[in-house]
Design an enzyme around this catalytic site. Sequence first.
Site, PDB file in Angstrom:
ATOM      1  N   ASP A  58      75.608  35.972  97.690  1.00 52.56           N
ATOM      2  CA  ASP A  58      75.300  35.101  96.425  1.00 52.56           C
ATOM      3  C   ASP A  58      76.273  34.197  96.208  1.00 52.56           C
ATOM      4  OD1 ASP A  58      73.134  37.257  96.166  1.00 52.56           O
ATOM      5  OD2 ASP A  58      73.697  37.664  94.121  1.00 52.56           O
ATOM      6  N   ARG A  60      70.475  30.440 102.448  1.00 53.66           N
ATOM      7  CA  ARG A  60      69.543  30.592 101.130  1.00 53.66           C
ATOM      8  C   ARG A  60      69.688  29.466 100.172  1.00 53.66           C
ATOM      9  NH1 ARG A  60      70.716  35.899  98.664  1.00 53.66           N
ATOM     10  NH2 ARG A  60      71.275  34.830  96.848  1.00 53.66           N
TER      11      ARG A  60
HETATM   12  C1  LIG Z   1      65.688  34.986  95.941  1.00 54.39           C
HETATM   13  C2  LIG Z   1      66.501  34.308  94.932  1.00 54.39           C
HETATM   14  C3  LIG Z   1      67.950  34.413  95.262  1.00 54.39           C
HETATM   15  C4  LIG Z   1      68.676  33.595  94.267  1.00 54.39           C
HETATM   16  N1  LIG Z   1      69.948  33.639  94.376  1.00 54.39           N
HETATM   17  C5  LIG Z   1      70.865  32.831  93.661  1.00 54.39           C
HETATM   18  C6  LIG Z   1      72.134  32.758  93.936  1.00 54.39           C
HETATM   19  O1  LIG Z   1      72.945  33.230  94.587  1.00 54.39           O
HETATM   20  N2  LIG Z   1      72.963  31.845  93.259  1.00 54.39           N
HETATM   21  C7  LIG Z   1      72.532  31.207  92.067  1.00 54.39           C
HETATM   22  O2  LIG Z   1      73.179  30.348  91.278  1.00 54.39           O
HETATM   23  N3  LIG Z   1      71.033  31.280  91.735  1.00 54.39           N
HETATM   24  C8  LIG Z   1      70.459  32.069  92.536  1.00 54.39           C
HETATM   25  N4  LIG Z   1      68.976  32.127  92.210  1.00 54.39           N
HETATM   26  C9  LIG Z   1      68.582  31.551  90.961  1.00 54.39           C
HETATM   27  C10 LIG Z   1      68.174  30.077  91.255  1.00 54.39           C
HETATM   28  O3  LIG Z   1      69.268  29.302  91.407  1.00 54.39           O
HETATM   29  C11 LIG Z   1      67.147  29.481  90.130  1.00 54.39           C
HETATM   30  O4  LIG Z   1      67.978  29.516  88.933  1.00 54.39           O
HETATM   31  C12 LIG Z   1      65.728  30.105  89.780  1.00 54.39           C
HETATM   32  O5  LIG Z   1      65.284  30.603  91.223  1.00 54.39           O
HETATM   33  C13 LIG Z   1      64.990  29.330  88.892  1.00 54.39           C
HETATM   34  O6  LIG Z   1      64.802  28.224  89.716  1.00 54.39           O
HETATM   35  P1  LIG Z   1      63.460  27.811  90.623  1.00 54.39           P
HETATM   36  O7  LIG Z   1      63.976  27.367  91.741  1.00 54.39           O
HETATM   37  O8  LIG Z   1      62.771  28.728  90.633  1.00 54.39           O
HETATM   38  O9  LIG Z   1      62.850  26.427  90.069  1.00 54.39           O
HETATM   39  P2  LIG Z   1      62.344  25.978  88.732  1.00 54.39           P
HETATM   40  O10 LIG Z   1      62.262  24.461  88.506  1.00 54.39           O
HETATM   41  O11 LIG Z   1      63.273  26.473  87.414  1.00 54.39           O
HETATM   42  O12 LIG Z   1      61.226  26.670  88.284  1.00 54.39           O
HETATM   43  C14 LIG Z   1      59.912  26.340  88.880  1.00 54.39           C
HETATM   44  C15 LIG Z   1      58.912  27.230  88.314  1.00 54.39           C
HETATM   45  O13 LIG Z   1      58.953  28.726  88.790  1.00 54.39           O
HETATM   46  C16 LIG Z   1      58.726  29.514  87.744  1.00 54.39           C
HETATM   47  N5  LIG Z   1      59.969  30.425  87.274  1.00 54.39           N
HETATM   48  C17 LIG Z   1      61.330  29.973  87.431  1.00 54.39           C
HETATM   49  N6  LIG Z   1      62.021  30.677  86.899  1.00 54.39           N
HETATM   50  C18 LIG Z   1      61.234  31.693  86.217  1.00 54.39           C
HETATM   51  C19 LIG Z   1      61.746  32.685  85.410  1.00 54.39           C
HETATM   52  N7  LIG Z   1      62.955  33.207  85.276  1.00 54.39           N
HETATM   53  N8  LIG Z   1      60.574  33.467  84.712  1.00 54.39           N
HETATM   54  C20 LIG Z   1      59.330  32.973  84.725  1.00 54.39           C
HETATM   55  N9  LIG Z   1      58.915  31.879  85.621  1.00 54.39           N
HETATM   56  C21 LIG Z   1      60.046  31.336  86.425  1.00 54.39           C
HETATM   57  C22 LIG Z   1      58.091  28.549  86.591  1.00 54.39           C
HETATM   58  O14 LIG Z   1      56.766  28.402  86.667  1.00 54.39           O
HETATM   59  C23 LIG Z   1      58.709  27.186  86.919  1.00 54.39           C
HETATM   60  O15 LIG Z   1      58.074  26.210  86.285  1.00 54.39           O
HETATM   61  C24 LIG Z   1      68.215  32.917  93.077  1.00 54.39           C
HETATM   62  C25 LIG Z   1      66.730  32.752  93.193  1.00 54.39           C
HETATM   63  C26 LIG Z   1      66.004  33.270  93.913  1.00 54.39           C
HETATM   64  C27 LIG Z   1      64.519  33.155  93.905  1.00 54.39           C
END
Ligand SMILES: Cc1cc2nc3c(=O)[nH]c(=O)nc-3n(C[C@H](O)[C@H](O)[C@H](O)COP(=O)(O)OP(=O)(O)OC[C@H]3O[C@@H](n4cnc5c(N)ncnc54)[C@H](O)[C@@H]3O)c2cc1C
Length: 303
Positions: free
Chosen positions: A127, A177
């Site tokens: 991560d 990732r």
């Molecule tokens: C598999 C995976 C691994 C990850 N690993 C890391 C890491 O190592 N380091 C790190 O900093 N971050 C990590 N993240 C978190 C990432 O950085 C984002 O904070 C998170 O994925 C929300 O952003 P988004 O890309 O989904 O886009 P956004 O623009 O935030 O969301 C797009 C859409 O997805 C839906 N959505 C997003 N989040 C949520 C939620 N919490 N609850 C409900 N609906 C939601 C909503 O409909 C939103 O409109 C990881 C995420 C995933 C999926």
Amino acid sequence: MRGLLLWCAQNPWLATHVPRWRFARRAVRRFLPGEGFEAALKAATEFRARGVASLFTLLGENVTDLADANKVVEHYEEVLAASAGVQAEVSVKPTQLGLDIDPDAAYDNLQRLTRAAANARTFLWIDMEGSAYTERTLDLYKTLRAEHANVGLALQAYLHRTVTDVASLMPVKPAIRLVKGAYAESPEIAFTAKREVDENYLALCSLMLPEVKRRNLRLVLATHDTVLIAKAWRFGQALGMERQQFEVAMLYGIRTDEQLRLAREGFAVRDLISWGDAWYAWYLRRLAERPANMWFVARQLLP
Ligand SMILES: Cc1cc2nc3c(=O)[nH]c(=O)nc-3n(C[C@H](O)[C@H](O)[C@H](O)COP(=O)(O)OP(=O)(O)OC[C@H]3O[C@@H](n4cnc5c(N)ncnc54)[C@H](O)[C@@H]3O)c2cc1C
């Protein structure tokens, strides 16, 4: 609201008290199948039957004692041995393996886990945490990648530096990732507007997708943003990529319908399933990603 929730995520008093409140424990269930690994394994088995693979992670970060880091490693070794058959990979946080205490010990722990993952014929992901750890995490990854093929790293599209980091990683043929980024970062080092983060996310995809096609590099789009995923796939298609080469990962409990749809359409989809009792900071970051989730928390206060 996002800033406030991320501040709460780092507040020690709240971190000690909130997990004791019953309504908070009820609310967190939405993103966790349970506090024990058995619940994660059961959820992974069910996802597997529906064409979605899993990515396992034990909640916890910033351990302050190497004995605790060692317990984490032993737990993951058991997890890796137990999860053959569900196509699970594992994702770990460097500070959960002792990075704050002793970087050499953290490296040894990562190496132990990479070997355990290789024995289980699977993959270890690292991560990416807050920006205070970016440089050290990249160094750990580069050294580890020189010795092991089955290790990948998360990179954050909200950081200005990520484009340079991608370039510096290319010689080691990384597995990446790509996430948007979940921590509170200052505007000096990070894009803060969603539009800018999304643009950078796509720009990074357009740098890396040709390498997926040309060198079979692994790129996982870890986002719930299905608009971005569709745009990236259009580019992938133009490059002549196969759907199975196009990897997507989402979190347990978020957009499950989209995870299943993408899997049905033939893309390689993974659901990140977490367990453990150290969910406080992690859960606050999930709320910060979508403050509308606060309504869900508020509903748990009702009888
Ligand atoms: C598999 C995976 C691994 C990850 N690993 C890391 C890491 O190592 N380091 C790190 O900093 N971050 C990590 N993240 C978190 C990432 O950085 C984002 O904070 C998170 O994925 C929300 O952003 P988004 O890309 O989904 O886009 P956004 O623009 O935030 O969301 C797009 C859409 O997805 C839906 N959505 C997003 N989040 C949520 C939620 N919490 N609850 C409900 N609906 C939601 C909503 O409909 C939103 O409109 C990881 C995420 C995933 C999926």
